[in-house]
Design an enzyme around this catalytic site. Sequence first.
Site, PDB file in Angstrom:
ATOM      1  N   LYS A   1       0.826  -1.203   0.000  1.00  0.00           N
ATOM      2  CA  LYS A   1       0.000   0.000   0.000  1.00  0.00           C
ATOM      3  C   LYS A   1       0.865   1.261   0.000  1.00  0.00           C
ATOM      4  CE  LYS A   1      -2.041   1.708   3.633  1.00  0.00           C
ATOM      5  NZ  LYS A   1      -2.914   1.911   4.810  1.00  0.00           N
TER       6      LYS A   1
ATOM      7  N   ASP B   1      -6.765   1.129   0.896  1.00  0.00           N
ATOM      8  CA  ASP B   1      -6.823   1.173   2.357  1.00  0.00           C
ATOM      9  C   ASP B   1      -8.210   0.734   2.806  1.00  0.00           C
ATOM     10  OD1 ASP B   1      -8.459   3.266   1.696  1.00  0.00           O
ATOM     11  OD2 ASP B   1      -7.582   4.690   3.116  1.00  0.00           O
TER      12      ASP B   1
END
Length: 267
Positions: free
Chosen positions: A168, A186
């Site tokens: 991420k 997320d």
Amino acid sequence: MEKTIKTRTIKTKSVKAKIGKKSTERKPVPKKSIEKKALKKKPSNSKAMTKAQIQTFFERLREQRPNPETELNYGSTFQLLIAVLLSAQATDVSVNKATDQLFQDAPDAHSMYALGVEKLKNYIKTIGLFNSKAENVIKTCHILIEHYGGEIPQQREQLEALPGVGRKTANVVLNTAFGQPTMAVDTHIFRLGKRTGLAKGKDVLEVEQQLLKRIPTEFIIDAHHWLILHGRYCCIARKPKCGECIVSDVCNWKERFDYGAEIPELK
């Protein structure tokens, strides 16, 4: 003897009466228990959005925020990397408060590495998991200095090899700093993708791959920011603001009408 027997008999009946009374009574279920069960209820599966719906969805988000940006404060690619690394399990607001002074005193890899772990902790001690984050930041700075001259690599494999940097974080840096078509998923984007029918998947990676596949090329660079901001401020977890949502008419979440979305007129 007779008196003793009678006394015992009376006691026995009394116990039975009490037992019988208890067995027929029902205790009221606490309100908190009901609320907890409601929160645990799995959201209904939304039908996949069509290409036309997706096109309209992103056209509206683009119109609302023509130039979307991350809410993390940073002045360089290095500072962006550190800010995103620190933001794991923390809010952007809390990270910005900590990095405000940190980036003034240690704006690059060399100066931040010179701080050392203990001094760095003093800057970021208000952020969750600051002990392990401080160690990862210093280790990352050391690698950047030794192998990249203090600069940030532009390859995913090299970024993910840095301590504390996962997929991420790498996606955010590659997209925001280098303009690569990546998608950092997320908790907000994961929820929004599944809820709206934009991208369905069992895990973060599957949702990421679905988003990259389904989002039109013209929107892909800014899509991450549009989705995270929409998920953070409108399509929130517990009480989504469907009545204020600019894309509720192209969303496939069945429960949106319970949260104020306008019911379409029958033709």
